[in-house]
Design a protein around this motif. Sequence first.
Motif, PDB file in Angstrom:
ATOM      1  N   ASP A 104      21.386  43.536 113.879  1.00  0.00           N
ATOM      2  CA  ASP A 104      20.003  43.124 114.117  1.00  0.00           C
ATOM      3  C   ASP A 104      19.411  44.036 115.185  1.00  0.00           C
ATOM      4  OD1 ASP A 104      17.603  41.895 114.374  1.00  0.00           O
ATOM      5  OD2 ASP A 104      18.394  39.907 114.871  1.00  0.00           O
ATOM      6  N   TRP A 105      18.843  45.171 114.722  1.00  0.00           N
ATOM      7  CA  TRP A 105      18.350  46.168 115.669  1.00  0.00           C
ATOM      8  C   TRP A 105      17.136  45.676 116.443  1.00  0.00           C
ATOM      9  CZ3 TRP A 105      21.502  49.737 116.971  1.00  0.00           C
ATOM     10  CH2 TRP A 105      22.482  50.163 116.058  1.00  0.00           C
ATOM     11  N   ALA A 106      16.368  44.774 115.856  1.00  0.00           N
ATOM     12  CA  ALA A 106      15.213  44.238 116.592  1.00  0.00           C
ATOM     13  C   ALA A 106      15.679  43.471 117.825  1.00  0.00           C
ATOM     14  CB  ALA A 106      14.395  43.325 115.672  1.00  0.00           C
ATOM     15  N   ALA A 107      16.703  42.640 117.649  1.00  0.00           N
ATOM     16  CA  ALA A 107      17.226  41.891 118.798  1.00  0.00           C
ATOM     17  C   ALA A 107      17.865  42.820 119.815  1.00  0.00           C
ATOM     18  CB  ALA A 107      18.238  40.857 118.317  1.00  0.00           C
ATOM     19  N   ASN A 109      17.063  46.034 120.404  1.00  0.00           N
ATOM     20  CA  ASN A 109      15.993  46.742 121.122  1.00  0.00           C
ATOM     21  C   ASN A 109      15.259  45.818 122.077  1.00  0.00           C
ATOM     22  OD1 ASN A 109      16.549  49.186 119.835  1.00  0.00           O
ATOM     23  ND2 ASN A 109      15.242  48.671 118.079  1.00  0.00           N
ATOM     24  N   SER A 110      15.087  44.554 121.675  1.00  0.00           N
ATOM     25  CA  SER A 110      14.430  43.595 122.563  1.00  0.00           C
ATOM     26  C   SER A 110      15.249  43.359 123.818  1.00  0.00           C
ATOM     27  CB  SER A 110      14.205  42.278 121.812  1.00  0.00           C
ATOM     28  OG  SER A 110      13.675  41.297 122.681  1.00  0.00           O
ATOM     29  N   ALA A 111      16.576  43.240 123.646  1.00  0.00           N
ATOM     30  CA  ALA A 111      17.439  43.044 124.817  1.00  0.00           C
ATOM     31  C   ALA A 111      17.426  44.277 125.713  1.00  0.00           C
ATOM     32  CB  ALA A 111      18.859  42.730 124.358  1.00  0.00           C
ATOM     33  N   LYS A 112      17.375  45.453 125.101  1.00  0.00           N
ATOM     34  CA  LYS A 112      17.306  46.670 125.902  1.00  0.00           C
ATOM     35  C   LYS A 112      15.998  46.746 126.692  1.00  0.00           C
ATOM     36  CE  LYS A 112      20.286  49.861 123.366  1.00  0.00           C
ATOM     37  NZ  LYS A 112      20.336  51.135 122.618  1.00  0.00           N
ATOM     38  N   ALA A 113      14.900  46.323 126.054  1.00  0.00           N
ATOM     39  CA  ALA A 113      13.605  46.392 126.721  1.00  0.00           C
ATOM     40  C   ALA A 113      13.531  45.430 127.905  1.00  0.00           C
ATOM     41  CB  ALA A 113      12.492  46.079 125.718  1.00  0.00           C
ATOM     42  N   GLN A 114      14.195  44.281 127.793  1.00  0.00           N
ATOM     43  CA  GLN A 114      14.176  43.309 128.887  1.00  0.00           C
ATOM     44  C   GLN A 114      14.918  43.830 130.108  1.00  0.00           C
ATOM     45  OE1 GLN A 114      15.715  39.663 127.330  1.00  0.00           O
ATOM     46  NE2 GLN A 114      13.979  39.337 125.935  1.00  0.00           N
TER      47      GLN A 114
END
Length: 199
Positions: A104-107, A109-114
Amino acid sequence: RLAMMGFITSIVEEFLTGEGTLMQMHLMQDGAPDVLVLGALCALFGGATIYATFDTLAKLRAKKLTEKDVARYKSFLALNSDKDARLAAAAMKARPDFATPGNDWAAINSAKAQGAPVDAFLSTSEVAEGEAAARAMKASEASSSSSSPASSEQEAQLEAAQKRAAAQAAEAANMLYSGNAEMRYAQEVEMSNGRAAML
């Protein structure tokens, strides 16, 4: 070895009883061959061998041989090699486990952005900061090497230590692989001796 022991046993029995190997097996009586016993033994052992051979080939063609059977035949025919072990290890590594990341690349990338506290601690992973740190290290090394007359001697010692470590690693790898080669050679010799003894 069993065939050699059988041959020696036959010679000893011939010496003790005065009967040759064929007479001991009841394939010859009073100097004349016993055709009936010979035919029965040939039919029994030959038929069993032919049946087992065709049964194994049929299972192999139908892909019904178990992994245990395949491993047993490979061990008997001395077909085990390092390549098989590497392929098995690669297959095991390819199978996912609890440590395999999700898709799940969206999750992700979201965790990386946080972000996380560890990102701040290891912020030199950024390209610009990494290059700046590298330039600073090189500059400090250059200044220390120019100010210290013993730096060239230290570099020579470091280079010699690296060469020794590389030589030791190469020697260890050579011993490891040559050991496998010696084991395969020993297996081949044992198989050749066994076949010769059977003949």
